[in-house]
Design a protein around this motif. Structure first.
Motif, PDB file in Angstrom:
ATOM      1  N   GLN A 119       0.903  -1.352   0.041  1.00  0.00           N
ATOM      2  CA  GLN A 119       0.044   0.012   0.016  1.00  0.00           C
ATOM      3  C   GLN A 119       1.000   1.287  -0.016  1.00  0.00           C
ATOM      4  OE1 GLN A 119      -3.082  -0.403  -0.408  1.00  0.00           O
ATOM      5  NE2 GLN A 119      -3.650   1.747  -0.348  1.00  0.00           N
ATOM      6  N   GLU A 120       2.004   1.237   0.866  1.00  0.00           N
ATOM      7  CA  GLU A 120       3.170   2.445   0.811  1.00  0.00           C
ATOM      8  C   GLU A 120       3.383   2.459  -0.379  1.00  0.00           C
ATOM      9  OE1 GLU A 120       5.678   2.831   3.905  1.00  0.00           O
ATOM     10  OE2 GLU A 120       4.337   1.857   5.449  1.00  0.00           O
ATOM     11  N   LYS A 121       3.973   1.644  -1.140  1.00  0.00           N
ATOM     12  CA  LYS A 121       4.626   1.598  -2.510  1.00  0.00           C
ATOM     13  C   LYS A 121       3.566   2.149  -3.620  1.00  0.00           C
ATOM     14  CE  LYS A 121       6.945  -1.139  -5.873  1.00  0.00           C
ATOM     15  NZ  LYS A 121       6.339  -0.037  -7.266  1.00  0.00           N
ATOM     16  N   TYR A 122       2.428   1.705  -3.412  1.00  0.00           N
ATOM     17  CA  TYR A 122       1.234   2.178  -4.354  1.00  0.00           C
ATOM     18  C   TYR A 122       1.048   3.551  -4.165  1.00  0.00           C
ATOM     19  CZ  TYR A 122      -3.442   3.015  -6.135  1.00  0.00           C
ATOM     20  OH  TYR A 122      -4.577   3.569  -6.851  1.00  0.00           O
ATOM     21  N   GLU A 129       1.792   9.025  -5.839  1.00  0.00           N
ATOM     22  CA  GLU A 129       2.302  10.698  -5.677  1.00  0.00           C
ATOM     23  C   GLU A 129       3.176  11.129  -6.788  1.00  0.00           C
ATOM     24  OE1 GLU A 129       3.857  10.264  -1.811  1.00  0.00           O
ATOM     25  OE2 GLU A 129       1.981  10.574  -0.849  1.00  0.00           O
ATOM     26  N   ILE A 130       4.383  10.147  -6.846  1.00  0.00           N
ATOM     27  CA  ILE A 130       5.217  10.374  -8.107  1.00  0.00           C
ATOM     28  C   ILE A 130       4.543  10.672  -9.346  1.00  0.00           C
ATOM     29  CG2 ILE A 130       7.133   9.355  -9.442  1.00  0.00           C
ATOM     30  CD1 ILE A 130       8.103   8.043  -6.842  1.00  0.00           C
ATOM     31  N   LYS A 150       4.603  14.153 -11.792  1.00  0.00           N
ATOM     32  CA  LYS A 150       4.763  14.042 -13.251  1.00  0.00           C
ATOM     33  C   LYS A 150       3.704  14.355 -14.288  1.00  0.00           C
ATOM     34  CE  LYS A 150       8.106  10.251 -12.948  1.00  0.00           C
ATOM     35  NZ  LYS A 150       8.546   8.809 -13.427  1.00  0.00           N
ATOM     36  N   LEU A 151       2.585  14.090 -13.827  1.00  0.00           N
ATOM     37  CA  LEU A 151       1.284  14.605 -14.537  1.00  0.00           C
ATOM     38  C   LEU A 151       1.222  16.021 -14.566  1.00  0.00           C
ATOM     39  CD1 LEU A 151      -1.063  13.729 -16.287  1.00  0.00           C
ATOM     40  CD2 LEU A 151      -2.439  13.346 -14.126  1.00  0.00           C
TER      41      LEU A 151
END
Length: 90
Positions: A47-50, A55-56, A60-61
């Motif tokens: 979940q933290e990685k997701y 967020e990254i 970028k968007l």
């Protein structure tokens, strides 16, 4: 789990292999989650990685959005410049 759901152990065992929507709803209520959250549940590390990946991607968007706006401004400026150019007549 079976006891908390007020069903037999064999009935809960069947739930683990062939889940029914009504049972899914019961489990979701029991865990205070939506059915979708229950089906998409990940462990804390995943979940933290997701969330980190999300967020990254969001940053970028936003950066791409800013770049698009700058390119649109350049296109408009070039269009205005082109419009103001006097084309020689033959």
């Amino acid at each position: 789990m079976a006891k908390r759901l007020k069903i037999s152990i064999p009935a809960f065992s069947n739930t683990e292999t062939d889940i029914y929507l009504s049972r899914l709803k019961q489990l979701a209520v029991l865990f205070r989650m939506s059915e979708v959250q229950l089906l998409a549940f990940n462990d804390a590390e995943q979940q933290e990685k997701y969330i980190s990946d999300l967020e990254i991607s969001t940053v970028k968007l936003k950066d791409c959005g800013k770049e698009i706006i700058e390119l649109q401004k350049k296109v408009i400026a070039l269009y205005e410049e082109f419009r103001n150019v006097q084309v020689p007549t033959v």
